[in-house]
Scaffold this motif. Structure first.
Motif, PDB file in Angstrom:
ATOM      1  N   ASN A 256      52.841 -40.122 -67.220  1.00  0.00           N
ATOM      2  CA  ASN A 256      51.986 -40.673 -67.943  1.00  0.00           C
ATOM      3  C   ASN A 256      50.974 -41.480 -66.981  1.00  0.00           C
ATOM      4  OD1 ASN A 256      50.366 -42.004 -69.939  1.00  0.00           O
ATOM      5  ND2 ASN A 256      52.185 -43.430 -70.723  1.00  0.00           N
ATOM      6  N   PHE A 257      49.767 -40.728 -66.895  1.00  0.00           N
ATOM      7  CA  PHE A 257      48.798 -41.400 -66.103  1.00  0.00           C
ATOM      8  C   PHE A 257      47.713 -42.081 -66.872  1.00  0.00           C
ATOM      9  CE2 PHE A 257      50.484 -38.609 -63.051  1.00  0.00           C
ATOM     10  CZ  PHE A 257      50.203 -39.211 -61.948  1.00  0.00           C
ATOM     11  N   ASP A 258      48.162 -42.175 -68.278  1.00  0.00           N
ATOM     12  CA  ASP A 258      47.355 -43.044 -69.336  1.00  0.00           C
ATOM     13  C   ASP A 258      47.751 -44.405 -69.009  1.00  0.00           C
ATOM     14  OD1 ASP A 258      45.533 -41.097 -69.866  1.00  0.00           O
ATOM     15  OD2 ASP A 258      46.785 -40.379 -71.576  1.00  0.00           O
ATOM     16  N   THR A 259      48.706 -44.907 -68.613  1.00  0.00           N
ATOM     17  CA  THR A 259      49.601 -46.069 -68.434  1.00  0.00           C
ATOM     18  C   THR A 259      48.566 -47.232 -67.986  1.00  0.00           C
ATOM     19  OG1 THR A 259      51.418 -45.101 -68.341  1.00  0.00           O
ATOM     20  CG2 THR A 259      51.557 -47.342 -67.754  1.00  0.00           C
ATOM     21  N   LEU A 260      48.227 -48.196 -68.666  1.00  0.00           N
ATOM     22  CA  LEU A 260      47.464 -49.101 -68.056  1.00  0.00           C
ATOM     23  C   LEU A 260      48.439 -50.290 -67.409  1.00  0.00           C
ATOM     24  CD1 LEU A 260      44.771 -50.433 -67.394  1.00  0.00           C
ATOM     25  CD2 LEU A 260      44.729 -51.465 -69.404  1.00  0.00           C
ATOM     26  N   ILE A 261      48.370 -50.665 -66.248  1.00  0.00           N
ATOM     27  CA  ILE A 261      49.255 -51.673 -65.388  1.00  0.00           C
ATOM     28  C   ILE A 261      48.247 -52.594 -64.869  1.00  0.00           C
ATOM     29  CG2 ILE A 261      50.887 -52.036 -63.807  1.00  0.00           C
ATOM     30  CD1 ILE A 261      52.120 -49.350 -64.173  1.00  0.00           C
ATOM     31  N   LYS A 262      48.231 -53.879 -65.382  1.00  0.00           N
ATOM     32  CA  LYS A 262      47.355 -54.759 -64.568  1.00  0.00           C
ATOM     33  C   LYS A 262      48.221 -55.715 -63.723  1.00  0.00           C
ATOM     34  CE  LYS A 262      44.124 -55.230 -68.621  1.00  0.00           C
ATOM     35  NZ  LYS A 262      43.485 -56.112 -69.623  1.00  0.00           N
ATOM     36  N   ARG A 263      49.515 -55.886 -63.888  1.00  0.00           N
ATOM     37  CA  ARG A 263      50.327 -56.452 -62.747  1.00  0.00           C
ATOM     38  C   ARG A 263      51.604 -55.895 -62.396  1.00  0.00           C
ATOM     39  NH1 ARG A 263      51.693 -62.843 -64.650  1.00  0.00           N
ATOM     40  NH2 ARG A 263      52.649 -63.587 -62.783  1.00  0.00           N
ATOM     41  N   VAL A 264      51.727 -55.804 -61.144  1.00  0.00           N
ATOM     42  CA  VAL A 264      52.815 -55.313 -60.438  1.00  0.00           C
ATOM     43  C   VAL A 264      53.772 -56.253 -60.376  1.00  0.00           C
ATOM     44  CG1 VAL A 264      53.542 -53.968 -58.324  1.00  0.00           C
ATOM     45  CG2 VAL A 264      51.426 -53.665 -59.425  1.00  0.00           C
ATOM     46  N   LEU A 265      54.920 -56.075 -60.966  1.00  0.00           N
ATOM     47  CA  LEU A 265      56.286 -57.068 -60.850  1.00  0.00           C
ATOM     48  C   LEU A 265      57.277 -56.486 -59.742  1.00  0.00           C
ATOM     49  CD1 LEU A 265      56.853 -56.638 -64.639  1.00  0.00           C
ATOM     50  CD2 LEU A 265      55.297 -58.299 -63.405  1.00  0.00           C
ATOM     51  N   TYR A 266      57.805 -57.551 -59.415  1.00  0.00           N
ATOM     52  CA  TYR A 266      58.850 -57.357 -58.110  1.00  0.00           C
ATOM     53  C   TYR A 266      59.588 -56.362 -58.464  1.00  0.00           C
ATOM     54  CZ  TYR A 266      57.157 -61.774 -56.109  1.00  0.00           C
ATOM     55  OH  TYR A 266      56.618 -62.639 -55.453  1.00  0.00           O
ATOM     56  N   ARG A 267      60.184 -56.120 -59.452  1.00  0.00           N
ATOM     57  CA  ARG A 267      61.255 -54.955 -59.715  1.00  0.00           C
ATOM     58  C   ARG A 267      60.329 -53.534 -59.620  1.00  0.00           C
ATOM     59  NH1 ARG A 267      60.381 -56.367 -65.615  1.00  0.00           N
ATOM     60  NH2 ARG A 267      59.259 -54.659 -66.718  1.00  0.00           N
ATOM     61  N   ASP A 268      58.985 -53.393 -59.782  1.00  0.00           N
ATOM     62  CA  ASP A 268      58.371 -52.249 -59.648  1.00  0.00           C
ATOM     63  C   ASP A 268      58.500 -51.872 -58.269  1.00  0.00           C
ATOM     64  OD1 ASP A 268      57.394 -52.380 -62.267  1.00  0.00           O
ATOM     65  OD2 ASP A 268      55.914 -53.380 -61.917  1.00  0.00           O
ATOM     66  N   LEU A 269      58.404 -52.892 -57.384  1.00  0.00           N
ATOM     67  CA  LEU A 269      58.430 -52.611 -55.694  1.00  0.00           C
ATOM     68  C   LEU A 269      59.569 -51.845 -55.255  1.00  0.00           C
ATOM     69  CD1 LEU A 269      57.284 -56.192 -54.531  1.00  0.00           C
ATOM     70  CD2 LEU A 269      55.929 -54.265 -55.497  1.00  0.00           C
ATOM     71  N   GLU A 270      60.698 -51.683 -56.132  1.00  0.00           N
ATOM     72  CA  GLU A 270      61.708 -50.983 -55.933  1.00  0.00           C
ATOM     73  C   GLU A 270      62.066 -49.392 -56.208  1.00  0.00           C
ATOM     74  OE1 GLU A 270      64.270 -52.476 -54.116  1.00  0.00           O
ATOM     75  OE2 GLU A 270      62.733 -53.974 -54.074  1.00  0.00           O
ATOM     76  N   ILE A 271      60.843 -49.057 -57.023  1.00  0.00           N
ATOM     77  CA  ILE A 271      60.808 -47.526 -57.270  1.00  0.00           C
ATOM     78  C   ILE A 271      60.697 -46.788 -56.173  1.00  0.00           C
ATOM     79  CG2 ILE A 271      58.169 -47.672 -57.279  1.00  0.00           C
ATOM     80  CD1 ILE A 271      58.334 -45.557 -59.541  1.00  0.00           C
TER      81      ILE A 271
END
Length: 347
Positions: A256-271
């Motif tokens: 989904n490239f329409d996703t709008l993410i304004k804030r990266v969370l610590y859990r995101d860094l584990e992808i």
């Protein structure tokens, strides 16, 4: 005497018929046959159009479509239809219109920027050219084409340098792709290649790193400073730790490239993605978007400084605060986090 009269009558009739025929030809070919009031109107003829479709597209522009059809048949245009974009000028007669449709294919100016995937680029180009987005996507993603350039599917966006270009509207998908490859080759002048080598980077790495710079800041005058931060990190063997790569990894995983993410969370860094520069060292395997020329040139012409960190400047929106030490960066970051919390930006 009687024979002479008959001959005169025959000559008169012949002249009358000839005059009528000449008048009909003149009316068919040389009398204005446009109905619009603008200086010019444009008609787009598909590559596979037959004469019925040409008539249908021209009908709103013509006073008398039937004389146009007669003229087209006389000039054998009906047997030699060519696709493209054509300009019809106010006051044109049928002869001029047919000549324009035969040899007046005019280019269109297309532009594109900041597309994140070949599919999105295909949609953008498909809205400007005759080729549909599926054909364009197939050409951009063609594995044989990519292999011939030594590229992987993750590098499919490489040859598309954002800019304005002139193409004929009926340019095919593969012809568009091949032209963009030629433009990409032309873009890499000896001067740019020398600068890439001086940074220890390949052309592909320059584009990939520039895509991160492009996403980090929209300010062209700040891009050489941001680019230098990442180059400094690479030289020290540090992870790039670029938030836009994490955002791209999330979008790529979800599709989904329409996703709008304004804030990266610590859990995101584990992808777990090779595009996650918090988890994998070095430059990602391909661009995360199409960097514009200012971002590419920023990587090739970075600012000379010792900064290793930066964070958004809440007192000068659009720009960043830079730091040489982690301690200074953490203080700058605290200010930014407080601002995010105050704005209730959770994601």
């Amino acid at each position: 005497m009687y024979l002479k009269r008959i001959l005169l009558i025959i000559v008169f009739i012949g002249l009358l018929i000839g005059g009528l025929f000449s008048a009909m030809v003149y009316r068919t070919l040389f009398i204005s046959n446009t109905v619009f009031s603008n200086e010019q109107a444009y008609v787009f003829i598909p590559s596979d159009a037959d004469f019925d479709e040409v008539k249908q597209r021209l009908q709103p522009l013509l006073k008398n479509p039937s004389t146009f059809e007669t003229a087209a048949q006389r000039k054998r245009y009906t047997e030699n239809i060519r696709g493209g974009k054509y300009a019809i000028s106010r006051g044109m007669n049928n002869n001029d219109i047919i000549n324009a449709l035969r040899s007046g294919n005019i280019p269109v100016r297309i532009s594109f920027n900041n597309q994140e995937t070949p599919a999105l680029l295909a949609g953008r180009i498909g809205s400007q050219l005759e080729a549909d987005s599926l054909a364009l996507y197939g050409a951009f993603s063609d594995t044989d084409f990519l292999k011939a350039q030594g590229w992987t599917p993750d590098q499919a966006l490489l040859p598309y340098i954002p800019n304005s270009y002139e193409f004929y509207w009926n340019t095919s998908a593969t012809a568009f792709r091949d032209r963009m490859l030629a433009e990409y080759t032309k873009f890499w002048t000896d001067a740019r290649l020398d600068k890439a080598r001086s940074q220890g980077l390949s052309q592909e790495q320059v584009i990939a790193l520039a895509s991160i710079v492009h996403k980090e800041t929209a300010q062209a005058d700040e891009r050489p400073r941001v680019a230098a931060v990442y180059l400094n990190r690479l030289k020290k063997g540090m992870f790039l730790q670029a938030d836009p790569t994490v955002i791209y990894a999330i979008k790529k995983e979800t599709g989904n490239f329409d996703t709008l993410i304004k804030r990266v969370l610590y859990r995101d860094l584990e992808i777990d993605s090779p595009f996650n520069t918090y988890k994998y060292p070095g430059i990602p395997p391909g661009p995360i978007a199409m960097p514009d020329i200012s971002a590419i040139d920023a990587v090739l012409n970075p600012e000379n400084h010792k900064y290793l960190y930066f964070v958004a400047d809440t007192e000068n929106f659009g720009y960043h605060k830079f730091a040489e030490t982690l301690g200074q960066h953490n203080r700058n970051k605290e200010q930014y986090v407080r601002w995010l919390d105050a704005q209730k930006i959770r994601r």
